[in-house]
Write a protein that holds these residues in place. Structure first.
Motif, PDB file in Angstrom:
ATOM      1  N   ILE A   1       0.808  -1.214   0.000  1.00 42.19           N
ATOM      2  CA  ILE A   1       0.000   0.000   0.000  1.00 42.19           C
ATOM      3  C   ILE A   1       0.845   1.269   0.000  1.00 42.19           C
ATOM      4  O   ILE A   1       0.421   2.309  -0.500  1.00 42.19           O
ATOM      5  CB  ILE A   1      -0.979  -0.008   1.201  1.00 42.19           C
ATOM      6  N   ASP A   2       2.054   1.198   0.538  1.00 41.78           N
ATOM      7  CA  ASP A   2       2.923   2.371   0.596  1.00 41.78           C
ATOM      8  C   ASP A   2       3.683   2.503  -0.729  1.00 41.78           C
ATOM      9  O   ASP A   2       4.457   1.621  -1.101  1.00 41.78           O
ATOM     10  CB  ASP A   2       3.904   2.252   1.762  1.00 41.78           C
ATOM     11  N   GLU A   3       3.463   3.607  -1.421  1.00 43.02           N
ATOM     12  CA  GLU A   3       4.033   3.747  -2.763  1.00 43.02           C
ATOM     13  C   GLU A   3       5.556   3.769  -2.747  1.00 43.02           C
ATOM     14  O   GLU A   3       6.209   3.165  -3.612  1.00 43.02           O
ATOM     15  CB  GLU A   3       3.499   5.015  -3.434  1.00 43.02           C
ATOM     16  N   LYS A   4       6.155   4.445  -1.779  1.00 45.61           N
ATOM     17  CA  LYS A   4       7.616   4.495  -1.714  1.00 45.61           C
ATOM     18  C   LYS A   4       8.203   3.102  -1.508  1.00 45.61           C
ATOM     19  O   LYS A   4       9.164   2.716  -2.182  1.00 45.61           O
ATOM     20  CB  LYS A   4       8.057   5.433  -0.590  1.00 45.61           C
ATOM     21  N   SER A   5       7.608   2.330  -0.580  1.00 48.70           N
ATOM     22  CA  SER A   5       8.091   0.972  -0.347  1.00 48.70           C
ATOM     23  C   SER A   5       7.921   0.110  -1.585  1.00 48.70           C
ATOM     24  O   SER A   5       8.790  -0.702  -1.929  1.00 48.70           O
ATOM     25  CB  SER A   5       7.338   0.340   0.832  1.00 48.70           C
ATOM     26  N   ALA A   6       6.787   0.293  -2.277  1.00 45.24           N
ATOM     27  CA  ALA A   6       6.544  -0.484  -3.496  1.00 45.24           C
ATOM     28  C   ALA A   6       7.585  -0.163  -4.560  1.00 45.24           C
ATOM     29  O   ALA A   6       8.079  -1.065  -5.263  1.00 45.24           O
ATOM     30  CB  ALA A   6       5.138  -0.208  -4.018  1.00 45.24           C
ATOM     31  N   ARG A   7       7.949   1.102  -4.688  1.00 45.14           N
ATOM     32  CA  ARG A   7       8.952   1.483  -5.683  1.00 45.14           C
ATOM     33  C   ARG A   7      10.323   0.921  -5.337  1.00 45.14           C
ATOM     34  O   ARG A   7      11.078   0.480  -6.217  1.00 45.14           O
ATOM     35  CB  ARG A   7       9.009   3.003  -5.827  1.00 45.14           C
ATOM     36  N   LEU A   8      10.671   0.937  -4.058  1.00 47.79           N
ATOM     37  CA  LEU A   8      11.952   0.367  -3.647  1.00 47.79           C
ATOM     38  C   LEU A   8      11.988  -1.139  -3.925  1.00 47.79           C
ATOM     39  O   LEU A   8      13.002  -1.672  -4.396  1.00 47.79           O
ATOM     40  CB  LEU A   8      12.192   0.639  -2.155  1.00 47.79           C
TER      41      LEU A   8
ATOM     42  N   HIS B   1       1.248  -1.658  -6.446  1.00 50.71           N
ATOM     43  CA  HIS B   1       0.909  -0.662  -5.446  1.00 50.71           C
ATOM     44  C   HIS B   1      -0.608  -0.650  -5.305  1.00 50.71           C
ATOM     45  O   HIS B   1      -1.318  -0.308  -6.258  1.00 50.71           O
ATOM     46  CB  HIS B   1       1.419   0.710  -5.882  1.00 50.71           C
ATOM     47  N   GLY B   2      -1.122  -1.047  -4.136  1.00 47.78           N
ATOM     48  CA  GLY B   2      -2.557  -1.125  -3.951  1.00 47.78           C
ATOM     49  C   GLY B   2      -2.921  -1.482  -2.528  1.00 47.78           C
ATOM     50  O   GLY B   2      -2.061  -1.668  -1.665  1.00 47.78           O
TER      51      GLY B   2
END
Length: 230
Positions: free
Chosen positions: A27-34, A47-48
């Motif tokens: 759910i956290d976009e920054k974590s998903a990008r990393l 991301h969702g």
């Protein structure tokens, strides 16, 4: 396999070596990008929101959630996550995971953070309300592990039907062990009799939205002529 709430990916890095196909929903976009930057070539990173999983009904054979349930902001939202997990699992699929128990140290490290711990004593009833059966709970001093299974046999009592029903806000929908059932449904819609629903929107980091398919036991079984599972 679908992993819910991988965070910085400690368990994802283990799971990717245990299953031929893995999706992680964060759910956290920054974590998903990393995660996408470090594991995107081996794992589908989405991301969702796990309370509205961006996947069609009956998409996965296994869903896991490790030390993330207490980050879901309310018991009602947790129950919604359980219902969504049931929806995206195929009949016979397993929902498993672990989480922490309340303690002074746990509360201290979550000061200023969301922390809604799950009572393992009540969890079997909550999972049963979502449709799961054969729930197992194991506790230690600081944590617990759980497992529940989506039934193979039609929960409405139809003798001999290898389908099962999920009750959702949009109405009942049926799945078979091999995926959605329901003649005449438009491509891309959820499996349903009378109540098709498109999956929630999601963004596949680095590419279009996608749903992974396939723990090995069903993938091997279907390789002789059926579609691979997820």
């Amino acid at each position: 396999m679908l992993e819910l709430g991988p965070g910085f990916g400690a368990t994802t890095r283990v799971l990717v070596n245990l299953t031929p196909s893995l999706t992680a929903l964060e759910i956290d976009e920054k974590s998903a990008r990393l995660l996408d930057g470090s594991l995107g070539e081996r794992v589908r990173i989405l991301h969702g929101d796990a309370t509205r999983i961006p996947a069609e009904d009956c998409s996965f054979d296994t869903v896991v959630a490790f030390t993330m349930l207490h980050h879901v902001p309310s018991p009602a939202k947790q129950d919604q996550l359980f219902a969504e997990t049931f929806r995206v699992l195929r009949p016979g699929g397993v929902f498993a995971g672990s989480d922490s128990l309340t303690s002074l140290g746990f509360r201290l490290i979550h000061l200023g953070d969301t922390s809604v711990t799950v009572d393992p004593g009540r969890l079997p009833d909550r999972l049963a309300a979502a449709g799961f059966e054969r729930t197992r709970i194991a506790t230690t001093a600081a944590s617990f592990r759980f497992q529940g299974t989506r039934p193979l046999v039609d929960s409405t009592g139809g003798a001999g039907r290898l389908t099962t029903r999920a009750n959702t806000p949009d109405g009942p929908r049926w799945c078979s062990p091999h995926g959605p059932v329901g003649p005449g449904l438009p491509a891309g819609l959820a499996c349903a009799h009378g109540h098709p629903r498109a999956p929630a929107p999601a963004r596949r980091l680095g590419g279009p939205a996608a749903v992974a398919h396939g723990p090995p036991h069903l993938r091997r079984r279907r390789s002789a002529g059926g579609p691979a599972g997820g």
